[in-house]
Design a protein around this motif. Sequence first.
Motif, mmCIF file in Angstrom:
data_model
loop_
_atom_site.group_PDB
_atom_site.id
_atom_site.type_symbol
_atom_site.label_atom_id
_atom_site.label_comp_id
_atom_site.label_asym_id
_atom_site.label_seq_id
_atom_site.Cartn_x
_atom_site.Cartn_y
_atom_site.Cartn_z
ATOM 1 N N ILE A 1 1.754 6.944 -6.770
ATOM 2 C CA ILE A 1 0.715 7.748 -7.109
ATOM 3 C C ILE A 1 1.131 9.142 -6.813
ATOM 4 O O ILE A 1 0.878 10.153 -7.633
ATOM 5 C CB ILE A 1 -0.826 7.435 -6.346
ATOM 6 N N PHE A 2 1.560 9.536 -5.799
ATOM 7 C CA PHE A 2 2.059 10.831 -5.234
ATOM 8 C C PHE A 2 3.334 11.395 -6.305
ATOM 9 O O PHE A 2 3.277 12.502 -6.585
ATOM 10 C CB PHE A 2 2.463 11.121 -3.810
ATOM 11 N N SER A 3 4.176 10.338 -6.629
ATOM 12 C CA SER A 3 5.354 10.881 -7.677
ATOM 13 C C SER A 3 4.594 11.133 -8.900
ATOM 14 O O SER A 3 4.949 12.272 -9.691
ATOM 15 C CB SER A 3 6.203 9.696 -7.889
ATOM 16 N N ILE A 4 3.633 10.525 -9.472
ATOM 17 C CA ILE A 4 2.917 10.649 -10.735
ATOM 18 C C ILE A 4 2.275 12.277 -10.414
ATOM 19 O O ILE A 4 2.398 12.939 -11.474
ATOM 20 C CB ILE A 4 2.084 9.596 -11.264
ATOM 21 N N ILE A 5 1.547 12.247 -9.615
ATOM 22 C CA ILE A 5 0.917 13.628 -9.342
ATOM 23 C C ILE A 5 2.016 14.763 -9.256
ATOM 24 O O ILE A 5 1.675 16.031 -9.655
ATOM 25 C CB ILE A 5 -0.091 13.659 -8.052
ATOM 26 N N GLY A 6 3.145 14.599 -8.574
ATOM 27 C CA GLY A 6 4.196 15.668 -8.262
ATOM 28 C C GLY A 6 4.656 15.838 -9.664
ATOM 29 O O GLY A 6 4.852 17.123 -10.061
ATOM 30 N N MET A 7 4.989 15.068 -10.627
ATOM 31 C CA MET A 7 5.603 15.265 -11.974
ATOM 32 C C MET A 7 4.411 15.992 -12.826
ATOM 33 O O MET A 7 4.904 16.939 -13.369
ATOM 34 C CB MET A 7 5.784 13.955 -12.587
ATOM 35 N N ILE A 8 3.151 15.717 -12.891
ATOM 36 C CA ILE A 8 2.069 16.263 -13.491
ATOM 37 C C ILE A 8 2.231 17.619 -13.067
ATOM 38 O O ILE A 8 2.039 18.730 -13.855
ATOM 39 C CB ILE A 8 0.791 15.610 -13.316
ATOM 40 N N VAL B 1 0.856 -1.125 0.113
ATOM 41 C CA VAL B 1 0.036 -0.114 -0.131
ATOM 42 C C VAL B 1 0.940 1.142 -0.091
ATOM 43 O O VAL B 1 0.697 2.039 -0.712
ATOM 44 C CB VAL B 1 -1.017 -0.098 1.074
ATOM 45 N N SER B 2 2.036 1.150 0.778
ATOM 46 C CA SER B 2 2.708 2.494 0.649
ATOM 47 C C SER B 2 3.579 2.595 -0.289
ATOM 48 O O SER B 2 3.736 3.846 -1.062
ATOM 49 C CB SER B 2 3.851 2.333 1.947
ATOM 50 N N LEU B 3 4.002 1.478 -0.939
ATOM 51 C CA LEU B 3 4.475 1.632 -2.430
ATOM 52 C C LEU B 3 3.417 2.229 -3.531
ATOM 53 O O LEU B 3 3.972 3.040 -4.332
ATOM 54 C CB LEU B 3 5.097 0.170 -2.984
ATOM 55 N N VAL B 4 2.334 1.868 -3.519
ATOM 56 C CA VAL B 4 1.273 2.390 -4.331
ATOM 57 C C VAL B 4 1.286 3.752 -4.076
ATOM 58 O O VAL B 4 0.917 4.492 -5.148
ATOM 59 C CB VAL B 4 -0.099 1.631 -4.219
ATOM 60 N N PHE B 5 0.980 4.297 -2.700
ATOM 61 C CA PHE B 5 1.044 5.658 -2.744
ATOM 62 C C PHE B 5 2.223 6.368 -2.772
ATOM 63 O O PHE B 5 1.957 7.487 -3.708
ATOM 64 C CB PHE B 5 0.476 5.951 -1.106
#
Length: 140
Positions: free
Chosen positions: A126-133, A119-123
Motif C-alpha cells: 500500500i505504501f509503495s503504491i501511495i509513494g509511486m502515485i 499484515v506488514s507485506l500488505v502495508f
Amino acid sequence: MTNEELDKIIKKIEHEYSKSEAYFDSEFNEDFGFAKGNKSGLLLYAKEFLKAVREIDKRKFDEGEMEVYNPDFDWIDGIDSNPFQYIKITKKNSGKIKPKKQRENESWKSKMLGIGCVVSLVFVVIFSIIGMITFFKWLS
C-alpha cells in the motif's frame, strides 16, 4: 502372545499393585506431552492396554474396521490426568490402515508471526503504491 499369557500378566499386576498407591498423570503443551507416574500407576495403566489387546481376539469386528474399548481408569485422579478415555482396537495390520496426515500444532506465537508478516507485506504494498502515485504527481 496368547490370551492365557495376557491373563496371567494382568492378574499378576492386579494382585501385586494397589490402586490406592498408584500415581499417574500426564502433561501436554503445544510442543509435546509426557506421562508421569510411579511403578504401580504405570503398571496399572499398562494393564488396561493389555486388556484391550486381549479384547481384540474376543470381538468380531462385523460393523466396522475399529471398535471402541472402554478401559477402567477410575483410579486416576481427575479426568485431565488421563489422555486416553477410550481405546480403538482393530485386527488390521499397519499396512492396511491409511495414516491420517497430522498437521503440526502451531502455537499462538507462530500463528501471530505469520499474521504479522502478511499484515506488514500488505502495508509495504500500500505504501509503495501511495509513494509511486505521489512521485508521479510531483513529476507532472
